[in-house]
Design a protein around this motif. Structure first.
Motif, PDB file in Angstrom:
ATOM      1  N   THR A 137       0.843  -1.192   0.000  1.00 24.70           N
ATOM      2  CA  THR A 137       0.000   0.000   0.000  1.00 24.70           C
ATOM      3  C   THR A 137       0.878   1.242   0.000  1.00 24.70           C
ATOM      4  OG1 THR A 137      -1.699  -1.180   1.266  1.00 24.70           O
ATOM      5  CG2 THR A 137      -1.860   1.224   1.180  1.00 24.70           C
TER       6      THR A 137
ATOM      7  N   ASP B  15      -2.213  12.509  -4.601  1.00 23.08           N
ATOM      8  CA  ASP B  15      -3.465  13.172  -4.221  1.00 23.08           C
ATOM      9  C   ASP B  15      -3.918  12.817  -2.813  1.00 23.08           C
ATOM     10  OD1 ASP B  15      -4.356  10.579  -4.476  1.00 23.08           O
ATOM     11  OD2 ASP B  15      -5.722  10.968  -6.154  1.00 23.08           O
ATOM     12  N   GLY B  16      -3.090  12.074  -2.086  1.00 26.46           N
ATOM     13  CA  GLY B  16      -3.410  11.721  -0.715  1.00 26.46           C
ATOM     14  C   GLY B  16      -4.149  10.416  -0.553  1.00 26.46           C
ATOM     15  N   SER B  17      -4.570   9.802  -1.646  1.00 24.23           N
ATOM     16  CA  SER B  17      -5.282   8.529  -1.570  1.00 24.23           C
ATOM     17  C   SER B  17      -4.291   7.380  -1.410  1.00 24.23           C
ATOM     18  CB  SER B  17      -6.129   8.318  -2.821  1.00 24.23           C
ATOM     19  OG  SER B  17      -5.294   8.217  -3.974  1.00 24.23           O
ATOM     20  N   LYS B  18      -4.810   6.211  -1.113  1.00 26.46           N
ATOM     21  CA  LYS B  18      -3.990   5.013  -0.978  1.00 26.46           C
ATOM     22  C   LYS B  18      -4.104   4.165  -2.240  1.00 26.46           C
ATOM     23  CE  LYS B  18      -2.859   5.654   3.427  1.00 26.46           C
ATOM     24  NZ  LYS B  18      -1.453   5.837   3.877  1.00 26.46           N
ATOM     25  N   VAL B  19      -2.992   3.624  -2.683  1.00 27.07           N
ATOM     26  CA  VAL B  19      -2.966   2.740  -3.849  1.00 27.07           C
ATOM     27  C   VAL B  19      -2.422   1.396  -3.403  1.00 27.07           C
ATOM     28  CG1 VAL B  19      -1.925   2.301  -6.104  1.00 27.07           C
ATOM     29  CG2 VAL B  19      -2.686   4.608  -5.514  1.00 27.07           C
TER      30      VAL B  19
ATOM     31  N   ASP C  42       1.143   5.696  -0.680  1.00 20.67           N
ATOM     32  CA  ASP C  42       0.455   6.976  -0.706  1.00 20.67           C
ATOM     33  C   ASP C  42       0.608   7.605  -2.088  1.00 20.67           C
ATOM     34  OD1 ASP C  42      -0.337   6.887   1.949  1.00 20.67           O
ATOM     35  OD2 ASP C  42       1.532   7.779   2.655  1.00 20.67           O
TER      36      ASP C  42
ATOM     37  N   THR D 135      -3.076   7.726 -10.011  1.00 16.99           N
ATOM     38  CA  THR D 135      -4.449   7.290  -9.795  1.00 16.99           C
ATOM     39  C   THR D 135      -5.309   7.698 -10.995  1.00 16.99           C
ATOM     40  OG1 THR D 135      -4.961   9.344  -8.604  1.00 16.99           O
ATOM     41  CG2 THR D 135      -4.241   7.458  -7.277  1.00 16.99           C
TER      42      THR D 135
END
Length: 209
Positions: free
Chosen positions: A64, A69-73, A66, A99
């Protein structure tokens, strides 16, 4: 593969500690070893930047990261394995994962991929154990050019793994001033001294763009 303009943007990625375990056999004698392996893989390791790895339901790792854009991938299967095994220099050059609809997934040819700010990790399929490779820079740009079946650039053609070059079959290698990546049906080289990119499809040199 869907196109994302490549640039080798340096990103700071947390160091990951990953243990690769191979469990063989299915007899009762191996139960204890398999339990220990599953327990070890399932232990999450979290870095200072929020990167972590843990076990997936299929026995493979999940990484996982960061995104910008601050989201998790979440990376899984061969993509996760390749990222976990990458050197710190490679992770830095890859940068953060991208993303959006075109950032990750499965191409028409069955290739799985994850785009990053500075490159892409791809594998011929999503099966665990399938080799995955990193492609970036000017070689990535040339790979993504839409090409006809003969390899020549064409607005009606396809690029990336769906194009005539096919899927990546190596990481980028360096021999003096020459960088090279190989693909199912050819290779792309980049001469860092002359800034020349050469694309070869089925043994024939074709236009770069």
């Amino acid at each position: 593969m869907r196109h994302i303009a490549g640039r080798r943007t340096a990103g700071i990625v947390a160091a990951l500690a990953v243990t690769t375990l191979v469990a063989a056999g299915c007899s009762d004698d191996n139960d204890n070893d398999k339990d220990k392996a599953a327990s070890s893989v399932a232990s999450a390791v979290t870095g200072s930047e929020g990167a972590s790895t843990s076990a997936g339901e299929d026995g493979g790792g999940v990484v996982t990261l960061d995104a910008a854009d601050g989201s998790k991938v979440e990376l899984t299967g061969p993509i996760a394995g390749k990222y976990a095994a990458a050197t710190e220099a490679q992770k830095k050059d890859l940068g953060k994962p991208m993303t959006g609809d075109d950032a990750a997934g499965t191409s028409d040819s069955g290739v799985v991929f994850q785009q990053f700010d500075g490159g892409v990790i791809s594998a011929a399929n999503g099966t665990l154990g399938t080799p995955a490779y990193i492609t970036w820079g000017k070689i990535r740009d040339a790979w993504n050019v839409d090409r006809a079946e003969d390899g020549q650039p064409s607005d009606d053609g396809k690029g990336g793994s769906d194009g005539p070059l096919g899927a990546a079959t190596s990481d980028e290698t360096t021999d003096g001033d020459m960088k090279k990546s190989t693909f199912e049906n050819g290779e792309i080289t980049y001469d860092t001294k002359t800034d020349k990119v050469t694309v070869t499809v089925d043994g024939k040199t074709v236009d770069t763009e």
